[in-house]
Design a protein around this motif. Structure first.
Motif, PDB file in Angstrom:
ATOM      1  N   UNK A 183       0.827  -1.206   0.000  1.00 38.19           N
ATOM      2  CA  UNK A 183       0.000   0.000   0.000  1.00 38.19           C
ATOM      3  C   UNK A 183       0.868   1.265   0.000  1.00 38.19           C
ATOM      4  N   UNK A 184       1.911   1.264   0.793  1.00 39.25           N
ATOM      5  CA  UNK A 184       2.843   2.398   0.824  1.00 39.25           C
ATOM      6  C   UNK A 184       3.510   2.572  -0.536  1.00 39.25           C
ATOM      7  N   UNK A 226      -3.790   6.249   9.982  1.00 35.70           N
ATOM      8  CA  UNK A 226      -3.427   6.624   8.587  1.00 35.70           C
ATOM      9  C   UNK A 226      -1.992   6.189   8.299  1.00 35.70           C
ATOM     10  N   UNK A 227      -1.715   4.928   8.586  1.00 34.39           N
ATOM     11  CA  UNK A 227      -0.347   4.414   8.583  1.00 34.39           C
ATOM     12  C   UNK A 227       0.356   4.543   7.238  1.00 34.39           C
ATOM     13  N   UNK A 228      -0.299   4.134   6.163  1.00 30.22           N
ATOM     14  CA  UNK A 228       0.358   4.130   4.851  1.00 30.22           C
ATOM     15  C   UNK A 228       0.815   5.528   4.454  1.00 30.22           C
ATOM     16  N   UNK A 260       5.046   9.852   4.176  1.00 27.86           N
ATOM     17  CA  UNK A 260       5.190  11.292   4.395  1.00 27.86           C
ATOM     18  C   UNK A 260       6.593  11.660   4.876  1.00 27.86           C
ATOM     19  N   UNK A 261       7.250  10.722   5.547  1.00 29.18           N
ATOM     20  CA  UNK A 261       8.605  11.000   6.041  1.00 29.18           C
ATOM     21  C   UNK A 261       9.605  11.172   4.907  1.00 29.18           C
ATOM     22  N   UNK A 262       9.228  10.758   3.691  1.00 26.03           N
ATOM     23  CA  UNK A 262      10.118  10.894   2.538  1.00 26.03           C
ATOM     24  C   UNK A 262       9.802  12.133   1.704  1.00 26.03           C
ATOM     25  N   UNK A 263       8.802  12.888   2.086  1.00 25.82           N
ATOM     26  CA  UNK A 263       8.403  14.058   1.297  1.00 25.82           C
ATOM     27  C   UNK A 263       9.154  15.321   1.711  1.00 25.82           C
ATOM     28  N   UNK A 264       9.594  15.380   2.962  1.00 23.66           N
ATOM     29  CA  UNK A 264      10.332  16.535   3.489  1.00 23.66           C
ATOM     30  C   UNK A 264       9.537  17.832   3.398  1.00 23.66           C
ATOM     31  N   UNK A 265       8.239  17.719   3.421  1.00 18.41           N
ATOM     32  CA  UNK A 265       7.347  18.870   3.432  1.00 18.41           C
ATOM     33  C   UNK A 265       6.186  18.562   4.385  1.00 18.41           C
TER      34      UNK A 265
END
Length: 364
Positions: free
Chosen positions: A55-56, A89-91, A96-101
């Motif tokens: 899913x991620x 909202x785990x996925x 989100x930790x890879x978006x840096x925003x």
């Protein structure tokens, strides 16, 4: 300029769709709209070790495709909005930790993409931000485990059940003029007709879809014929029939009406009443309808995002309490039998012992 408010509706002048990225599972790719999606996967694991990791991966691919087609980098986006069906909202938060925003997690069940678009549009129109990505993702296996039973149980499905769609969608919005504009949104209330069956969501959501439709038309002083297409999120075949009956009762006229859950799959696929889940609405609206708008088939489309608010925590807790009580009754009776036998044995040897039994309370 600030967004104009009419009742529960907001009207926008400067919110445009720049690009869309879609990923689909194997069943969705095999459906009638499969060739409209940007990417699909050969199995339910997507080369990952678990359904959750799959899913991620789908969400990551959808966002990267959206960014690539919009010719922007992920750091160029001011704000991300998104959600899924998993606890916390785990996925979405894992990726989100890879978006840096900044990332704002949202939960609105199967209507999550609508809530994400609404929040993003309001902030863009009011010049709080210049750009945003609204996204959602769902996986059939993780959703079934979350709200019903794991697939491994092999539970017999009811006739009224829907099939949670597997896939992801990301929509890049900004104030830059493009071919497709988000013209307005309507925020409405929760409608509860005391429907408690998690296997019959179409019946629960249809009245809410009608309420949204009537509120939108009332606020903006329009009727159904203003739109080329009216689209509900995931009422499925059963819910779609109810929606049509409700529209007829209200004497509502429209040009064309359909449901995303009915369009996503073919009747020959084993999906019962049709599709559901956050990505069901998103894949059809932005994988298929969006392309039809670009080709000129539709000019005005009203999407009624639908969602059923299920609470498996409360339901499972009550069930667990019931099981614990039943077990206590069984073992309590067994204890009495054992105690009587023990008492007879002790009495016969004139050796009576008294035991004090301490019980413990469990809070789950």
């Amino acid at each position: 300029m600030s967004s104009a408010i009419f009742g529960n509706s907001f009207v926008f002048e400067n919110v445009y769709i720049q690009s869309v990225g879609t990923t689909a599972g194997i069943v969705e790719h095999q459906g009638p709209l499969g060739h409209y999606f940007d990417k699909h996967y050969p199995d339910h694991y997507h080369h990952q070790k678990s359904y959750e990791q799959a899913e991620i991966e789908m969400l990551k691919d959808a966002i990267l495709l959206c960014l690539k087609k919009g010719k922007v980098k992920k750091e160029d986006i001011d704000l991300y909005f998104g959600g899924d069906l998993n606890n916390q909202i785990t996925a979405c938060y894992y990726y989100a930790s890879h978006l840096y925003k900044p990332f704002i997690g949202l939960y609105s069940a199967c209507s999550t993409i609508g809530l994400a678009l609404a929040n993003a549009s309001i902030m863009i129109e009011n010049h709080n931000i210049h750009s945003a990505i609204a996204c959602t993702v769902s996986h059939n296996a993780t959703a079934e485990r979350q709200f019903r039973y794991p697939l491994e149980y092999g539970i017999q499905r009811k006739e009224t059940m829907t099939f949670t769609a597997t896939g992801s969608c990301a929509v890049y919005l900004s104030c830059k003029v493009s071919k497709v504009k988000i013209e307005s949104i309507t925020l409405v209330k929760v409608i509860d007709y005391d429907q408690y069956d998690a296997n019959d969501m179409g019946r629960a959501m249809a009245p809410a879809a009608l309420d949204t439709y009537l509120q939108h038309m009332k606020d903006l002083k329009r009727d159904g014929t203003y739109y080329d297409l009216i689209l509900t999120g995931d009422l499925s075949n059963y819910g779609k029939k109810i929606m049509k009956d409700l529209l007829k009762e209200e004497n509502q006229k429209y040009n064309e009406y359909d449901d995303c859950g009915c369009l996503l799959y073919d009747i020959t696929q084993n999906i019962y009443q049709g599709g559901s889940g956050p990505v069901c609405n998103a894949l059809v609206s932005f994988g298929y309808i969006y392309q039809m708008i670009l080709k000129g088939k539709y000019k005005r489309v009203l999407v009624l995002a639908t969602g059923a608010l299920l609470n498996p925590v409360i339901k499972n807790y009550l069930f667990l309490v019931f099981v614990m009580v039943m077990y206590w009754r069984v073992f309590h009776e067994l204890f009495i039998i054992i105690f009587i036998l023990w008492f007879c044995l002790c009495y016969s040897t004139i050796n009576l012992r008294i035991y004090k039994i301490n019980t413990g309370a469990y809070y789950l």
